[in-house]
Scaffold this active site. Structure first.
Site, PDB file in Angstrom:
ATOM      1  N   CYS A 185      45.910  37.466  36.311  1.00 30.23           N
ATOM      2  CA  CYS A 185      45.651  36.511  36.860  1.00 30.23           C
ATOM      3  C   CYS A 185      47.220  36.137  36.626  1.00 30.23           C
ATOM      4  CB  CYS A 185      44.477  35.295  36.356  1.00 30.23           C
ATOM      5  SG  CYS A 185      44.122  34.740  37.916  1.00 30.23           S
ATOM      6  N   HIS A 201      40.066  39.215  38.135  1.00 28.02           N
ATOM      7  CA  HIS A 201      40.147  39.251  36.163  1.00 28.02           C
ATOM      8  C   HIS A 201      39.166  40.165  36.262  1.00 28.02           C
ATOM      9  CE1 HIS A 201      41.660  34.627  34.778  1.00 28.02           C
ATOM     10  NE2 HIS A 201      41.590  35.229  35.617  1.00 28.02           N
ATOM     11  N   GLU A 242      38.383  41.880  33.518  1.00 32.29           N
ATOM     12  CA  GLU A 242      37.843  41.575  32.344  1.00 32.29           C
ATOM     13  C   GLU A 242      36.048  41.470  32.943  1.00 32.29           C
ATOM     14  OE1 GLU A 242      39.994  39.571  33.353  1.00 32.29           O
ATOM     15  OE2 GLU A 242      39.539  37.499  32.287  1.00 32.29           O
TER      16      GLU A 242
END
Ligand code: GLN
Length: 544
Positions: free
Chosen positions: A392, A521, A523
């Site tokens: 990001c 993102h 993650e």
């Protein structure tokens, strides 16, 4: 489908003594065990705050904002549930006091209560129950686990306990209660104390609820005398007092709790037959964790929050977990360092300290502080061919670094930091600018899952192994397409694009072992047994 109505069962998890004792991980682990028994499981998190979502809360106070596919900004525990259950959850799995009140007030305004006096009890708990049942139905769950945030005795969670009590009254074998509590060992006594948990249990009793189980969290395992003490004083059978001492990895906890047979004991309370748990995948994961000996050193570069490493760890929990998942997959041991980017601004020669790392990662972020230091770190990674992964803000700042130092446009910037720049590599669309102007911050970023088409033959595409992916977003600013061609020509390739909006989602350097920036993102989608592909590739290259 058979016409027989499914028996849906509910497990409430409440916390005693302290926050942060592992209620989230205990909830997630019980979920994993139930799933390993072949049951369909879903989980809910209740945040007792007035905030409508976690998006408006400071991550250094509240921890990471976890984003779901449908774009809800939720609590970090939702990440634990997704990782342990290996299931996607959505906004029906999350509620706050603010959200519940908002619905009740909207219902009142639209005459849904047909002229009745709308009261805190029963209307607020009834809305809580409606939401719990809605999540259970949407996920067609046999078992729904509801974690009540905060600690017993707090004013804020009383209405949620009231909802739980009402559900139990209606269906005594449909609901079970687990109290996750902390048993301190004061150093001057050297002995584990049960009294705080006794108080927590009394406090639960005063809400009309008796715990069916106590998960006894502490530095050490629960011994026999203390187990018996808890049983008598908390009115919980001794074999329902479950020992849960500290362990090196949270991914051991499903195995640890299963050893105490907590799953079958809960099933019994819920009037269900016991079943074996198939935890082979969890055992294999723990073996991998233990086997990885070779260290891989990753620098996570960002602004320092000034509240200590512990807070940082919570603010970036999904990033940390993703790095760990990828390391274990690659058979190596993760070593993470937080590197404060402002240090590079104060003392330029400090940048050389980054030499000792096998990889550099810049996570998401907002605002001005530490940005120039981050850009220096990205420059170091690009020039010295150190594997780099930008998430990001980490992608936006990598693009800025490239335009500044390769395309020679020295004032290149994001308008988030410099609204006047002549080279707005990262800009804002008019609708978003309007949101900012009118202080409409809540839930207005580009949020949730968006498709991304990958460029065939790129490193990114090869890592994913497919041509189209979906990843979760949380940002206001975007890569400016005016710079796309020039970047692409000079070697910063645009390798991922959203098909509907033509927004740039992924950039990758061509002449570098691994230099990838993603606007999303990644993650949020890494799971312990299924690491996110780009994290996996980043670590694979870093480990070389
Ligand atoms: N501040 C940037 C934006 O809002 C990046 C956000 C992030 O990293 N999550 O676009």
């Amino acid at each position: 489908m058979s016409n027989k109505k499914k028996l849906r069962k509910y497990i409430f998890i409440v916390g005693g003594v302290l926050s942060g004792v592992g209620k989230g991980v205990s909830s997630a682990s019980i979920g994993a065990i139930m799933k390993a028994k072949g049951l369909r499981v879903t989980s809910l998190k209740i945040d007792p705050y007035i905030n409508v979502d976690a998006g408006t809360m400071n991550p250094t106070e509240h921890g990471e904002v976890f984003v779901t596919d449908d774009g809800d900004e939720t609590d970090q525990d939702m990440g634990n549930y997704e990782r342990f259950l290996d299931e996607d959850l959505n906004s029906e799995n999350y509620m706050t006091t603010g959200r519940v009140y908002l619905t009740v007030i909207e219902n009142e305004r639209t005459m849904k209560y047909k002229g009745k006096c709308v009261e805190v009890v029963p209307h607020i708990p009834e809305e809580v129950i409606r939401r719990i049942k809605d999540a259970s139905e949407k996920h067609d769950a046999d078992i729904t686990i509801i974690e009540v945030g905060g600690t017993l005795g707090e004013y804020q969670n009383l209405l949620f306990l009231e909802a739980a009590r009402m559900m139990k009254l209606k269906d005594p074998t449909g609901v079970a209660f687990v109290l996750v509590s902390y048993l301190p060992i004061p150093s001057h006594l050297g002995e584990m104390k049960t009294k705080p948990t006794q108080h927590a249990s009394r406090s639960l009793n005063s809400a009309g609820i008796n715990a069916d189980f106590i998960i006894a969290r502490g530095k050490e395992a629960l011994d026999k005398p203390r187990r018996e003490k808890l049983a008598i004083f908390c009115n919980v059978p001794a074999d329902h007092c479950i020992s849960a001492p500290d362990v090196p990895s949270i991914y051991e906890i499903p195995l640890l709790l299963d050893k105490e047979d907590i799953g079958n004991k809960i099933l019994k309370v819920l009037a269900l037959k016991s079943r074996p748990s198939n935890l082979t995948a969890w055992k294999n994961l723990n073996k991998k964790i233990a086997d990885g000996k070779k260290e891989v050193k990753i620098a996570v570069v960002g602004k320092y929050f000034g509240t200590g490493n512990f807070t940082l760890a919570d603010s970036y929990i999904s990033v940390i977990e993703s790095i760990k998942h990828a390391c274990w997959w690659n058979g190596v041991k993760p070593v993470l360092d937080w590197v404060d980017s402002e240090e590079f601004e104060k003392n330029k020669s400090k940048i050389k300290d980054l030499k000792k790392y096998d990889g550099i990662l810049v996570p998401g972020g907002f605002g001005t502080r530490g940005v120039e230091g981050i850009i220096s770190a990205i420059n170091f990674a690009r020039v010295n061919k150190v594997p780099y992964f930008g998430l990001c803000y980490g992608m936006q700042l990598a693009s800025i670094e490239f335009v500044r130092n390769v395309l020679g446009k020295k004032d290149a910037h994001t308008v988030e930091v410099n609204a006047e720049t002549k080279n707005p590599v990262i800009h804002i669309n008019p609708k978003q600018a309007d949101n900012v102007r009118k202080n409409r911050y809540g839930g207005t970023m580009r949020l949730g899952a968006y498709d991304c088409i990958l460029k065939k033959g790129s490193k990114t595409q090869k890592a994913y192994g497919v041509d189209k992916v979906s990843e979760r977003h949380r940002h206001r600013y975007e890569f400016n397409n005016d710079y796309r061609e020039a970047c692409d020509k000079a070697g910063l390739k645009v390798v991922g694009v959203n098909p509907e909006s033509d927004l740039v989602e992924i950039v990758e350097l061509s002449n570098h072992p691994f230099f990838v920036g993603v606007q999303f993102h990644p993650e949020f989608k890494s799971r312990p047994m299924r690491p996110q592909p780009l994290f996996r590739e980043f670590i694979r290259v870093a480990a070389k």
